[in-house]
Design a protein around this motif. Sequence first.
Motif, PDB file in Angstrom:
ATOM      1  N   GLY A  20      42.331  39.022  29.539  1.00 11.25           N
ATOM      2  CA  GLY A  20      43.124  40.249  29.502  1.00 11.25           C
ATOM      3  C   GLY A  20      42.289  41.465  29.161  1.00 11.25           C
ATOM      4  N   GLY A  21      41.155  41.253  28.495  1.00 15.93           N
ATOM      5  CA  GLY A  21      40.256  42.366  28.171  1.00 15.93           C
ATOM      6  C   GLY A  21      39.642  43.006  29.401  1.00 15.93           C
ATOM      7  N   TYR A  22      39.564  42.262  30.507  1.00 17.95           N
ATOM      8  CA  TYR A  22      38.978  42.818  31.738  1.00 17.95           C
ATOM      9  C   TYR A  22      39.875  43.860  32.400  1.00 17.95           C
ATOM     10  CZ  TYR A  22      34.955  39.687  31.892  1.00 17.95           C
ATOM     11  OH  TYR A  22      33.760  39.057  31.637  1.00 17.95           O
ATOM     12  N   ARG A  23      41.073  44.054  31.878  1.00 24.30           N
ATOM     13  CA  ARG A  23      41.917  45.124  32.412  1.00 24.30           C
ATOM     14  C   ARG A  23      41.300  46.499  32.156  1.00 24.30           C
ATOM     15  NH1 ARG A  23      47.123  44.535  33.716  1.00 24.30           N
ATOM     16  NH2 ARG A  23      47.817  46.367  32.531  1.00 24.30           N
ATOM     17  N   ASP A  28      44.269  45.379  38.017  1.00 24.70           N
ATOM     18  CA  ASP A  28      45.057  44.347  38.691  1.00 24.70           C
ATOM     19  C   ASP A  28      45.020  43.013  37.951  1.00 24.70           C
ATOM     20  OD1 ASP A  28      45.826  46.063  40.716  1.00 24.70           O
ATOM     21  OD2 ASP A  28      44.087  45.589  41.970  1.00 24.70           O
ATOM     22  N   VAL A  29      44.110  42.875  37.017  1.00 25.56           N
ATOM     23  CA  VAL A  29      44.079  41.669  36.197  1.00 25.56           C
ATOM     24  C   VAL A  29      45.327  41.651  35.311  1.00 25.56           C
ATOM     25  CG1 VAL A  29      42.865  40.505  34.298  1.00 25.56           C
ATOM     26  CG2 VAL A  29      41.567  41.463  36.211  1.00 25.56           C
ATOM     27  N   PHE A 224      36.317  41.018  39.168  1.00 24.66           N
ATOM     28  CA  PHE A 224      36.849  40.981  40.530  1.00 24.66           C
ATOM     29  C   PHE A 224      36.539  39.620  41.142  1.00 24.66           C
ATOM     30  CE2 PHE A 224      35.852  45.413  39.607  1.00 24.66           C
ATOM     31  CZ  PHE A 224      37.065  46.030  39.875  1.00 24.66           C
ATOM     32  N   ALA A 225      37.574  38.944  41.646  1.00 30.08           N
ATOM     33  CA  ALA A 225      37.398  37.630  42.253  1.00 30.08           C
ATOM     34  C   ALA A 225      36.828  37.786  43.657  1.00 30.08           C
ATOM     35  CB  ALA A 225      38.727  36.894  42.293  1.00 30.08           C
ATOM     36  N   GLU A 226      35.823  36.962  43.980  1.00 29.92           N
ATOM     37  CA  GLU A 226      35.145  37.078  45.267  1.00 29.92           C
ATOM     38  C   GLU A 226      35.376  35.875  46.168  1.00 29.92           C
ATOM     39  OE1 GLU A 226      31.076  37.820  44.422  1.00 29.92           O
ATOM     40  OE2 GLU A 226      31.436  39.814  43.565  1.00 29.92           O
ATOM     41  N   GLN A 234      41.715  33.487  38.081  1.00 31.23           N
ATOM     42  CA  GLN A 234      42.483  34.669  37.706  1.00 31.23           C
ATOM     43  C   GLN A 234      43.991  34.413  37.812  1.00 31.23           C
ATOM     44  OE1 GLN A 234      41.392  38.508  39.076  1.00 31.23           O
ATOM     45  NE2 GLN A 234      39.186  38.220  38.780  1.00 31.23           N
ATOM     46  N   GLU A 235      44.403  33.574  38.766  1.00 32.52           N
ATOM     47  CA  GLU A 235      45.815  33.196  38.864  1.00 32.52           C
ATOM     48  C   GLU A 235      46.217  32.350  37.651  1.00 32.52           C
ATOM     49  OE1 GLU A 235      49.636  32.910  40.790  1.00 32.52           O
ATOM     50  OE2 GLU A 235      47.904  34.218  41.125  1.00 32.52           O
TER      51      GLU A 235
END
Length: 642
Positions: A20-23, A28-29, A224-226, A234-235
């Motif tokens: 959640g810190g990556y927000r 979009d996270v 960011f998911a690649e 991430q889901e």
Amino acid sequence: MKLFVPGRICIFGEHSDWAGGYRRINADVEKGYTLITGTDQGIYAEVEPHPTSLVLTSTSEAGEKIGPYEIPMEATTLLEEAQKGGFWSYIAGVAYQVLTNYHVRGLVINNYKTDLPVKKGLSSSAAICVLAARAFNRIYDLKLTVRGEMELAYMGEITTPSRCGRMDQGCAFGNRPVLMIFDGDRLDTIELQVEDEMHFVVVDLGAEKDTMEILNRLNRCYPFAENDLERGVQELLGPINKRVTQQAVELLTNSQGEELGKLMGEAQSFFDHYATPVCPEELTSPVLHKVLEHPPLKPHIWGGKGVGSQGDGTAQFIAKSLADQQAVIEILERDLGVECLELTLRPGQPVRKAVIPAAGFGTRLFPATKATKKELFPIIDQDGIAKPAILLIVEEALDAGLEEVIIIVQEDDLDEFHSFFNAQVSIENYNKLPPHFQEYAQRLLEIGRRVTFITQQTQQGFGHAVHCAREAIGDEPFLLMLGDHLYRAADGNSCAKQLLDAYKMHGMNVLGLRRTPEKQIANFGTVAGVWIEEERLLNVTEFVEKPTIDYARSNLLVPGLAAGEYLTVFGLYIIKPQLFDYLEEHIENNVRERGEFQLTSALDCLRRDDGFTGLIMEGRRYDIGLPQYYLDTLKTFVKKGI
């Protein structure tokens, strides 16, 4: 002063704190949602002030004393000690943060007992940091909330080589469940209560895992998911975790153990499916799954899952009962040779009794109080019935669900009070009453069976009167009401019930508060504090009895109130029984204020040691202690609304 801080176990939502810190980078996270609780085991210490140093001692598992280890309270020295790593570094890191932000001296910490396993995913390092933060807060009255202690502990721990997660210091909330929500740098916490006991078993799998490698691999999936693998993580830590954790909160608070056990199995399946492919070397977890699937456990558990970073570190089970909890421990220790810890979540101790001091003379209402006690002065209720004030207060308590009301009276007044509640009117007068008053006469006797009287032999102040109820209250929290105050709620939820609900939710001492203009505060107890819920629930940081305006302007302003407005005591409290210890200490040492033993100073001692919340009441208080107040109450209490 003795302190205890438990460990912390993550029941649901592992890894979502840092995810959640990556927000901060990618909006979009999804937010992180974590459901944690304190353990039954923890760190015990005795603490006291020291003039110049941090003096630390500990006791080994073998009972050997370690230390004392003395560190000067100097910023450079504390920082160097913190950065060395190791047990003492955590306390030094917190001390460094405290010294940087507050004016304090030193501290003696004697860690005389630790029954919390270290390096088992139970946040033993965070517990040490919270203990240090709490020790400084209470010894030097830094006026920190639990959240403030938690944040200070976090800053202290990251001053060391440790790179703890944001959820770890949740152990500051004690052994009760807490929902933590992580939104970038923002953290929200919601304290929870269970309805019935719930029995867990925490299992040290006795295997090895590389937590740093697990975190490293999972962090590569952010911000960011690649690819599909990273999108799956991430889901898992986003929408799936949000749904599962929010469902877990509902099941936990309603104590639905069977459904919660099923949800544990579902959460483990999601983790295995989405997270394991990212780090199969560590997350395939053969030992964890062997324990989770051990056949002899099935009759005794509702479900189980991994803990923390997962892998072969720690597992948790929810048992069907207390007996099943013991059976699970016996089976695991016998069959698999693993170590187990008990964890039992318990509902808060209920408030069953109310105390009403009614032993004062009523000087300001003399000579009417020579004829009868002011608590027996008549008031017209909204139902049109003329009732003595004490009856309205007792009805408020009983209607809120309490079982017993204890009234403190002078010995000379006992017969008058006792007769009102326990003696039926003569048959001649009873027959003269209309039917609805005859019914009410019977109701009075029913109420009287739930009223107990205690005599105060000498009138030595409000605090002394409350202390007289110690034996009758025992080791329970209680509702304290004033004998010359009436209460009227804004809606159907009575003032006493509002306070009881707040206590049930937060488990802390709580008092009713109301907004009061500056010109009136010299007549009332006044508080300062920090909002827990804006304009509703306050963490109280100071009690002052009848402050001067100058003192209030300098020390008692609360953010968000109108100019010239303060928060004063409403006249309702829910107090834990530790209050009696402070009152007894004051009485034994003859600590008086204005010639009497006061309640406010004892409440402030309780605040420093155990915390106090203040609830803005949705209602009105009616005072009958002065002639004009009594006249105003007679005019307004009978009216509908407030």
